[in-house]
Design a protein around this motif. Structure first.
Motif, PDB file in Angstrom:
ATOM      1  N   ALA A 124      10.933  11.619 -24.879  1.00 11.42           N
ATOM      2  CA  ALA A 124      11.638  12.636 -24.097  1.00 11.42           C
ATOM      3  C   ALA A 124      11.067  13.969 -24.404  1.00 11.42           C
ATOM      4  O   ALA A 124      11.656  15.153 -24.468  1.00 11.42           O
ATOM      5  CB  ALA A 124      13.071  12.640 -24.745  1.00 11.42           C
ATOM      6  N   GLY A 125       9.555  13.909 -24.761  1.00 11.25           N
ATOM      7  CA  GLY A 125       9.003  15.274 -24.918  1.00 11.25           C
ATOM      8  C   GLY A 125       9.090  15.497 -26.548  1.00 11.25           C
ATOM      9  O   GLY A 125      10.145  15.968 -27.004  1.00 11.25           O
ATOM     10  N   ALA A 135      11.469   5.743 -21.667  1.00  9.27           N
ATOM     11  CA  ALA A 135      13.007   5.648 -21.768  1.00  9.27           C
ATOM     12  C   ALA A 135      13.168   7.153 -22.233  1.00  9.27           C
ATOM     13  O   ALA A 135      12.699   7.704 -23.193  1.00  9.27           O
ATOM     14  CB  ALA A 135      13.592   4.795 -22.799  1.00  9.27           C
ATOM     15  N   PRO A 136      14.091   8.007 -21.527  1.00  9.69           N
ATOM     16  CA  PRO A 136      14.229   9.387 -21.750  1.00  9.69           C
ATOM     17  C   PRO A 136      15.007   9.656 -23.087  1.00  9.69           C
ATOM     18  O   PRO A 136      16.069  10.454 -23.069  1.00  9.69           O
ATOM     19  CB  PRO A 136      14.891   9.904 -20.569  1.00  9.69           C
ATOM     20  CG  PRO A 136      15.524   8.777 -20.075  1.00  9.69           C
ATOM     21  CD  PRO A 136      14.965   7.539 -20.409  1.00  9.69           C
ATOM     22  N   THR A 137      14.984   8.737 -23.751  1.00  8.06           N
ATOM     23  CA  THR A 137      15.723   8.806 -25.193  1.00  8.06           C
ATOM     24  C   THR A 137      15.273   9.541 -26.222  1.00  8.06           C
ATOM     25  O   THR A 137      14.014   9.325 -26.619  1.00  8.06           O
ATOM     26  CB  THR A 137      16.132   7.507 -25.653  1.00  8.06           C
ATOM     27  OG1 THR A 137      16.438   6.376 -24.850  1.00  8.06           O
ATOM     28  CG2 THR A 137      17.269   7.299 -26.615  1.00  8.06           C
ATOM     29  N   PRO A 138      15.608  10.647 -26.880  1.00  5.51           N
ATOM     30  CA  PRO A 138      15.143  11.350 -27.883  1.00  5.51           C
ATOM     31  C   PRO A 138      15.063  10.499 -29.274  1.00  5.51           C
ATOM     32  O   PRO A 138      15.795   9.788 -29.311  1.00  5.51           O
ATOM     33  CB  PRO A 138      16.277  12.663 -28.022  1.00  5.51           C
ATOM     34  CG  PRO A 138      17.079  12.699 -27.013  1.00  5.51           C
ATOM     35  CD  PRO A 138      16.980  11.172 -26.530  1.00  5.51           C
ATOM     36  N   TYR A 175       9.018  16.375 -18.047  1.00  7.68           N
ATOM     37  CA  TYR A 175       9.765  15.043 -18.338  1.00  7.68           C
ATOM     38  C   TYR A 175      10.870  14.871 -17.372  1.00  7.68           C
ATOM     39  O   TYR A 175      11.508  14.000 -17.211  1.00  7.68           O
ATOM     40  CB  TYR A 175      10.199  14.839 -19.797  1.00  7.68           C
ATOM     41  CG  TYR A 175       9.161  14.573 -20.766  1.00  7.68           C
ATOM     42  CD1 TYR A 175       8.847  13.412 -20.926  1.00  7.68           C
ATOM     43  CD2 TYR A 175       8.247  15.734 -20.938  1.00  7.68           C
ATOM     44  CE1 TYR A 175       7.732  12.804 -22.053  1.00  7.68           C
ATOM     45  CE2 TYR A 175       7.097  15.137 -21.871  1.00  7.68           C
ATOM     46  CZ  TYR A 175       6.841  14.121 -22.390  1.00  7.68           C
ATOM     47  OH  TYR A 175       5.861  13.618 -23.382  1.00  7.68           O
ATOM     48  N   VAL A 176      11.282  16.261 -17.044  1.00  9.49           N
ATOM     49  CA  VAL A 176      12.763  16.173 -16.257  1.00  9.49           C
ATOM     50  C   VAL A 176      12.532  16.943 -14.842  1.00  9.49           C
ATOM     51  O   VAL A 176      13.296  16.772 -14.183  1.00  9.49           O
ATOM     52  CB  VAL A 176      13.808  16.972 -16.882  1.00  9.49           C
ATOM     53  CG1 VAL A 176      14.242  16.079 -18.319  1.00  9.49           C
ATOM     54  CG2 VAL A 176      13.280  18.377 -17.287  1.00  9.49           C
TER      55      VAL A 176
END
Lengths: 307, 444
Positions: B204-205, B255-258, B415-416
């Motif tokens: 997620a960066g 996966a955009p999961t932190p 990322y977004v």
């Protein structure tokens, strides 16, 4: 004085003036507890912030007096103005929606035709009792399009709803949280203003055959104008100080909510991750002045209409 | 002074005792420079005892503190968890600024140490005996605690990177464990195609991760020479990373999961996050945080930018440092030395930490240890090999803590939104440079 006048008159004068003097000091004495606390927790921090804002502390070169440099920098800082614009947009969209809903709820409860009015009242007010941090965490979970409620809805219904925490929607999502939190609070302000309207006005309206809408327009709304102005001012201040909600959502949506999302967040990250205490103080002072000016303008306009 | 103490120290060997002896007579010229005199001084200093406060989040230190107190009855060590990473630095900066409540020892990650040493917020410990420890620590971490001839902390652990992967996922979809980053992208496509809910990794960066991969790709985006700083996040290594990672982002293969979020742990457990390219300190975290993953996870060498190469980089890892405002630096150093170079190092390795000490990292008992969680694999072989292959010449910015805090404001956009990773990196460079300028550095 004594040489020119009679004996009695100056004596009297002295007596009155000293009595006058004593009285005024006694007044200060009563004021003292407030004045001391006010000076300590209000004036002193502001004075200190102003003092801080005139310096610059660097990693290389240390602390130095820079005069108005910080102010010049802030007034030309695109990041700062972007955050101001953002809360400005928030203000003009969210506040009217929230106050309208609050007014609607207050009128509905006051109307007397609502079944279970007191339950309704407490239910709407309840979110205000939830701490903002908890509320935001809760909403943050619901907004989650991966593991949260939105994710579950997408999964079970085969939808692909837009991500409420994505850059496009996140401000609206924050507005939703704030509205949810504060509708009840504002409703209570309006409702208490509605309660003090004399019943005789309603009786007179009833005799004149006024409809319910007519009563709202001609009696209720003018009577609570003061409350509306107060609620608006509170909301303006609240919008400009927006911090809790975006700051907590920042942890689940770092890429959508940046560290300078609102002026308060900007001041916070300047001082806590950038150690730019001086610049942070500058931002805080400018924001304080801006809020004061806008709130005061609204108050003046609101009151003028009331007259 | 430093060299004299260094020579002296080498004579009495590396131990708490010696360190304390030197600390006790530090500054007094013409002392009886014999090892017996030093030892006597130490005993005196230890007898005096005292209380020190340690700010750290590293879990294995609890046992070290207990042992240290048992060995030195007069000494009380207050171990405080003041937050992890940035949270702790914020608290520490504030304490230093306020001049109150400053701990005697603080855990500081390598990337953050320059920011503290540059402001002289932490003490140069070479005169306390640290200058004699150059053979004690592995080269990477040892270089990380030094700046401009000073030693500003002692390495506590290190994070040479490796590829942690969920074997069951790779087996299920018949995907080979990638050896290069190109293969990694292919594997990412295959896994996500086979199961739209499964991703090869989450991202997620993350500033630390990004800089580590640039480091491995041979990039040197940050160059520091005193107060002259060069930032170039478009050098060959940075470009290489950006090009490859852009593919993963464009095809939504991450996966955009932190990291460290609940969703992350869940994904690691249920196979929806199939790999982690991360520091060697990860095994203990997997074991405690992802219990359901027992037996499923394995460790492989880090994927390479060039087929057949074996370049790695560091990810995370911390030192212990002494804030300048500490009132009990000698005792603080004694504890620090015990925890990192002394008996504490072994205690911590036994508890699952990854060592920064040459002795522990080459110890057969450590290297050949079979890990039940990793299906009996001798994971330390892979991790220790990675430690030896770390690309040399990397350095962080002297204001990396701040730079990392604005990573998501800039690179995060890639990322977004439609912003490209390269543009994000350029923006990060610009904002970091302007902060550097503001702080009095000469940037670029």
């Amino acid at each position: 004085m004594v040489a020119t006048g009679s004996v009695v008159a100056p004596a009297d004068k002295v007596a009155t003036s000293s009595r006058h003097f004593r009285r005024s000091w006694a007044g200060w004495g009563f004021l003292a507890p407030f004045a001391v606390v006010f000076a300590l927790v209000f004036l002193a921090p502001i004075a200190y912030s102003i003092y801080l804002s005139l310096f610059q502390d660097r990693l290389i070169g240390g602390n130095s007096f820079v005069g108005a440099d910080n102010y010049n920098q802030a007034l030309q800082d695109p990041a700062f103005w972007e955050s101001v614009r953002r809360v400005g947009l928030f203000l003009v969209v969210q506040v009217p929606i929230m106050l309208f809903l609050a007014l609607l709820a207050a009128l509905a409860i006051d109307g007397g035709r609502l079944y279970g009015a007191s339950l309704f009242r407490i239910a709407i007010f309840l979110p205000y009792a939830v701490p903002a941090v908890v509320a935001t965490l809760m909403w943050g979970f619901m907004y989650g399009s991966q593991f949260g409620l939105i994710g579950s809805i997408n999964d079970s219904l085969g939808l692909s709803l837009p991500d409420p925490l994505g850059p496009k929607w996140v401000l609206a999502s924050i507005g939703n949280i704030v509205t949810w939190e504060f509708v009840g609070y504002n409703m209570l302000i309006f409702y208490s203003a509605l309660r003090v309207i004399p019943a005789s006005l309603y009786e007179a309206a009833a005799i004149d055959g006024a409809s319910e809408f007519r009563i709202i327009r001609a009696i209720k709304l003018p009577a609570i104008r003061g409350a509306l102005v107060i609620a608006t001012i509170f909301s303006i201040i609240g919008s400009f100080q927006l911090f809790n909600e975006p700051n907590i959502l920042h942890y689940v949506a770092k890429n959508a909510i940046n560290t300078q999302y609102t002026p308060n967040m900007y001041a916070y990250s300047l001082s806590f991750s950038g150690q730019q205490y001086n610049y942070s103080a500058t931002i805080a002072i400018i924001m304080g002045l801006l809020t004061m000016v806008i709130a005061y303008t609204v108050q003046l306009r609101g009151m003028r209409k009331a007259l | 002074m430093n060299t004299k103490h260094g020579r002296l120290l080498r004579a009495v060997a590396v131990s708490v005792v010696a360190a304390l002896a030197l600390a006790a007579c530090g500054g007094s010229d013409g002392d009886k420079s014999s090892s017996t005199g030093g030892a006597a001084d130490v005993k005196a200093a230890l007898k005096k005892g005292g209380t020190i406060t340690v700010w750290a989040w590293e879990p294995t230190l609890t046992k070290v503190v207990k042992d240290f107190e048992a060995e030195h009855k007069n000494v009380t060590v207050k171990l405080v968890n003041a937050g992890t990473g940035n949270d702790q630095y914020t608290a520490l900066q504030n304490a230093i600024k306020a001049g109150k409540g400053v701990p005697d020892v603080a855990q500081i990650e390598y990337y953050a140490l320059p920011q503290f040493s540059l402001a002289k917020s932490v003490t140069d410990v070479s005169s306390y005996g640290a200058s004699g420890l150059d053979k004690t620590f592995t080269p990477g971490p040892w270089a990380s605690v030094q700046q401009a001839g000073g030693i500003y902390g002692l390495p506590m652990d290190s994070g040479p990177m490796a590829l942690f992967y969920n074997k069951t996922v790779f087996d299920k979809y018949g995907v080979a464990v990638p050896k290069t980053w190109d293969e990694y992208v292919d594997a990412a496509r295959k896994i996500h195609k086979a199961d739209p809910k499964a991703y090869i990794a989450n991202d997620a960066g993350d500033a630390g991760f990004t800089t580590s991969l640039i480091w491995q790709a041979g990039g040197q985006p940050f160059k520091v020479d005193g107060d002259k700083v060069k930032i170039d996040l478009s050098d060959a290594g940075s470009k290489r990373f950006a090009d490859t990672w852009q593919k993963l982002l464009d095809e939504k293969l991450l996966a955009p999961t932190p990291s460290w979020s609940d969703g992350w742990y869940k994904g690691l457990a249920d196979g929806n996050i199939a790999t982690l390219t991360i520091g060697a300190w990860m095994p203990a975290n997997l074991e405690s945080g992802v219990k359901a993953g027992a037996g499923k996870w394995r460790v492989a060498p880090m994927p390479q930018w060039d087929a057949g190469a074996n370049a790695t980089s560091e990810n995370g890892g911390s030192s212990l440092a002494i804030p300048t405002a500490s009132k009990n630096k000698a005792l603080a150093y004694a504890f620090m030395d015990y925890a990192t170079a002394g008996q504490g190092a072994q205690t911590r390795v036994d508890a699952g930490a990854f060592p920064a000490t040459t002795k522990q990292i080459s110890d057969p008992a450590f290297v050949d240890k079979k890990s039940a969680y990793f299906g009996g694999q001798e994971i330390n072989k892979v991790l220790a090999a990675s430690a030896a292959d770390v690309v040399k010449g990397w350095s962080y910015l002297p204001f990396q803590v701040y730079a990392n805090s604005i990573f998501n404001d800039t690179v995060g956009k890639a990322y977004v939104s439609k912003t490209s990773l390269a543009d994000g990196l350029a923006d990060w460079q610009k904002k970091s440079a302007s902060y550097g300028d503001q702080q009095g550095f000469t940037v670029n």
